[in-house]
Design a protein around this motif. Structure first.
Motif, PDB file in Angstrom:
ATOM      1  N   GLU A   1       0.775  -1.102  -0.162  1.00 43.06           N
ATOM      2  CA  GLU A   1       0.138  -0.185  -0.006  1.00 43.06           C
ATOM      3  C   GLU A   1       0.838   1.210   0.060  1.00 43.06           C
ATOM      4  OE1 GLU A   1      -2.563  -0.333   3.541  1.00 43.06           O
ATOM      5  OE2 GLU A   1      -3.726  -1.798   2.541  1.00 43.06           O
ATOM      6  N   GLN A   2       1.967   1.417   0.690  1.00 39.02           N
ATOM      7  CA  GLN A   2       2.787   2.314   0.840  1.00 39.02           C
ATOM      8  C   GLN A   2       3.447   2.514  -0.785  1.00 39.02           C
ATOM      9  OE1 GLN A   2       5.732   1.320   4.060  1.00 39.02           O
ATOM     10  NE2 GLN A   2       4.613   2.970   5.465  1.00 39.02           N
ATOM     11  N   GLU A   3       3.796   1.539  -1.336  1.00 36.49           N
ATOM     12  CA  GLU A   3       4.496   1.519  -2.640  1.00 36.49           C
ATOM     13  C   GLU A   3       3.598   2.145  -3.581  1.00 36.49           C
ATOM     14  OE1 GLU A   3       6.088  -2.410  -2.948  1.00 36.49           O
ATOM     15  OE2 GLU A   3       7.823  -1.949  -1.567  1.00 36.49           O
ATOM     16  N   GLN A   4       2.212   1.640  -3.534  1.00 35.22           N
ATOM     17  CA  GLN A   4       1.255   1.969  -4.249  1.00 35.22           C
ATOM     18  C   GLN A   4       1.003   3.600  -4.277  1.00 35.22           C
ATOM     19  OE1 GLN A   4       0.028   0.347  -7.012  1.00 35.22           O
ATOM     20  NE2 GLN A   4      -0.798   2.463  -7.687  1.00 35.22           N
ATOM     21  N   GLU A   5       0.704   4.096  -3.004  1.00 30.15           N
ATOM     22  CA  GLU A   5       0.616   5.307  -2.616  1.00 30.15           C
ATOM     23  C   GLU A   5       1.859   6.236  -3.405  1.00 30.15           C
ATOM     24  OE1 GLU A   5       0.796   8.147   1.274  1.00 30.15           O
ATOM     25  OE2 GLU A   5       0.301   6.358   1.522  1.00 30.15           O
TER      26      GLU A   5
ATOM     27  N   VAL B   1       9.557  13.364  -3.399  1.00 24.80           N
ATOM     28  CA  VAL B   1       9.256  12.005  -4.088  1.00 24.80           C
ATOM     29  C   VAL B   1      10.430  11.008  -4.179  1.00 24.80           C
ATOM     30  CG1 VAL B   1       7.629  10.688  -5.401  1.00 24.80           C
ATOM     31  CG2 VAL B   1       6.662  13.015  -4.248  1.00 24.80           C
ATOM     32  N   ARG B   2      11.272  11.972  -5.042  1.00 22.02           N
ATOM     33  CA  ARG B   2      12.564  11.086  -5.555  1.00 22.02           C
ATOM     34  C   ARG B   2      13.400  10.472  -4.402  1.00 22.02           C
ATOM     35  NH1 ARG B   2      14.903  14.419  -9.473  1.00 22.02           N
ATOM     36  NH2 ARG B   2      13.481  13.531 -10.886  1.00 22.02           N
ATOM     37  N   LYS B   3      13.356  11.200  -3.378  1.00 22.81           N
ATOM     38  CA  LYS B   3      14.267  10.879  -2.031  1.00 22.81           C
ATOM     39  C   LYS B   3      13.465   9.765  -1.444  1.00 22.81           C
ATOM     40  CE  LYS B   3      16.393  15.233  -1.317  1.00 22.81           C
ATOM     41  NZ  LYS B   3      16.660  16.313  -0.367  1.00 22.81           N
TER      42      LYS B   3
ATOM     43  N   ARG C   1      14.828   5.989  -0.659  1.00 22.80           N
ATOM     44  CA  ARG C   1      14.915   5.344   0.668  1.00 22.80           C
ATOM     45  C   ARG C   1      13.984   3.997   0.463  1.00 22.80           C
ATOM     46  NH1 ARG C   1      11.620   9.178   3.844  1.00 22.80           N
ATOM     47  NH2 ARG C   1      13.045  10.883   2.906  1.00 22.80           N
ATOM     48  N   PHE C   2      12.972   3.844  -0.357  1.00 24.62           N
ATOM     49  CA  PHE C   2      12.221   2.641  -0.430  1.00 24.62           C
ATOM     50  C   PHE C   2      13.151   1.524  -1.071  1.00 24.62           C
ATOM     51  CE2 PHE C   2       7.560   2.215  -0.177  1.00 24.62           C
ATOM     52  CZ  PHE C   2       7.516   3.497   0.876  1.00 24.62           C
ATOM     53  N   LYS C   3      13.785   2.030  -2.172  1.00 28.82           N
ATOM     54  CA  LYS C   3      14.960   0.985  -2.563  1.00 28.82           C
ATOM     55  C   LYS C   3      15.862   0.529  -1.858  1.00 28.82           C
ATOM     56  CE  LYS C   3      15.956   2.096  -7.102  1.00 28.82           C
ATOM     57  NZ  LYS C   3      16.565   2.951  -8.335  1.00 28.82           N
ATOM     58  N   ALA C   4      16.619   1.406  -1.043  1.00 30.99           N
ATOM     59  CA  ALA C   4      17.737   1.135   0.020  1.00 30.99           C
ATOM     60  C   ALA C   4      16.772   0.127   1.038  1.00 30.99           C
ATOM     61  CB  ALA C   4      18.087   2.286   0.584  1.00 30.99           C
TER      62      ALA C   4
ATOM     63  N   ALA D   1      18.483  -3.599   1.210  1.00 26.07           N
ATOM     64  CA  ALA D   1      19.061  -4.037   2.680  1.00 26.07           C
ATOM     65  C   ALA D   1      18.084  -5.062   3.211  1.00 26.07           C
ATOM     66  CB  ALA D   1      18.868  -2.979   3.706  1.00 26.07           C
ATOM     67  N   GLY D   2      17.228  -5.632   2.624  1.00 28.68           N
ATOM     68  CA  GLY D   2      16.402  -6.685   3.124  1.00 28.68           C
ATOM     69  C   GLY D   2      15.552  -6.494   4.065  1.00 28.68           C
ATOM     70  N   LYS D   3      15.034  -5.043   4.426  1.00 27.41           N
ATOM     71  CA  LYS D   3      14.182  -4.712   5.475  1.00 27.41           C
ATOM     72  C   LYS D   3      12.524  -4.738   4.820  1.00 27.41           C
ATOM     73  CE  LYS D   3      17.329  -1.503   7.708  1.00 27.41           C
ATOM     74  NZ  LYS D   3      17.553  -0.205   8.058  1.00 27.41           N
ATOM     75  N   ARG D   4      12.520  -5.178   3.602  1.00 26.85           N
ATOM     76  CA  ARG D   4      11.315  -5.206   2.901  1.00 26.85           C
ATOM     77  C   ARG D   4      11.302  -6.463   2.430  1.00 26.85           C
ATOM     78  NH1 ARG D   4       7.616  -0.775   2.148  1.00 26.85           N
ATOM     79  NH2 ARG D   4       8.484   0.982   3.181  1.00 26.85           N
ATOM     80  N   TYR D   5      10.205  -7.314   2.511  1.00 18.69           N
ATOM     81  CA  TYR D   5       9.628  -8.560   1.961  1.00 18.69           C
ATOM     82  C   TYR D   5      10.968  -9.293   2.678  1.00 18.69           C
ATOM     83  CZ  TYR D   5       7.003  -5.563  -1.065  1.00 18.69           C
ATOM     84  OH  TYR D   5       6.247  -4.606  -1.460  1.00 18.69           O
TER      85      TYR D   5
END
Length: 80
Positions: free
Chosen positions: A9-13, A63-65, A69-72, A76-80
């Motif tokens: 949901e965060q990613e879609q937003e 938004v680019r920043k 952050r999401f990509k990092a 780093a394995g903090k997502r999924y």
């Protein structure tokens, strides 16, 4: 599982914010270019158009920043 749903949901937003920010930036640039088109005047865009372009650019950078952050986090394995 609930965490993944929240992240998606965060990613879609974020995708929606990115699309909206890029649209606003393109529209502001187009308006500034139309006002800067050579006519009888000096060919410079109005101050409000310049401010609108700058505001849209700042929003897009924000938004680019957030995307970075999401990509990092993902790398780093903090997502999924």
């Amino acid at each position: 599982m609930d965490k993944q749903k929240h992240w998606r949901e965060q990613e879609q937003e974020l995708v929606n914010r990115w699309n909206a920010a890029t649209d606003r930036y393109r529209e502001a640039q187009a308006a500034a270019l139309l006002q800067a088109a050579p006519r009888d005047g000096d060919g410079a865009p109005a101050k409000d158009c310049v401010q609108a372009v700058e505001a849209a650019r700042v929003e897009l950078e924000s938004v680019r920043k957030r995307v970075a952050r999401f990509k990092a986090e993902f790398s780093a394995g903090k997502r999924y």
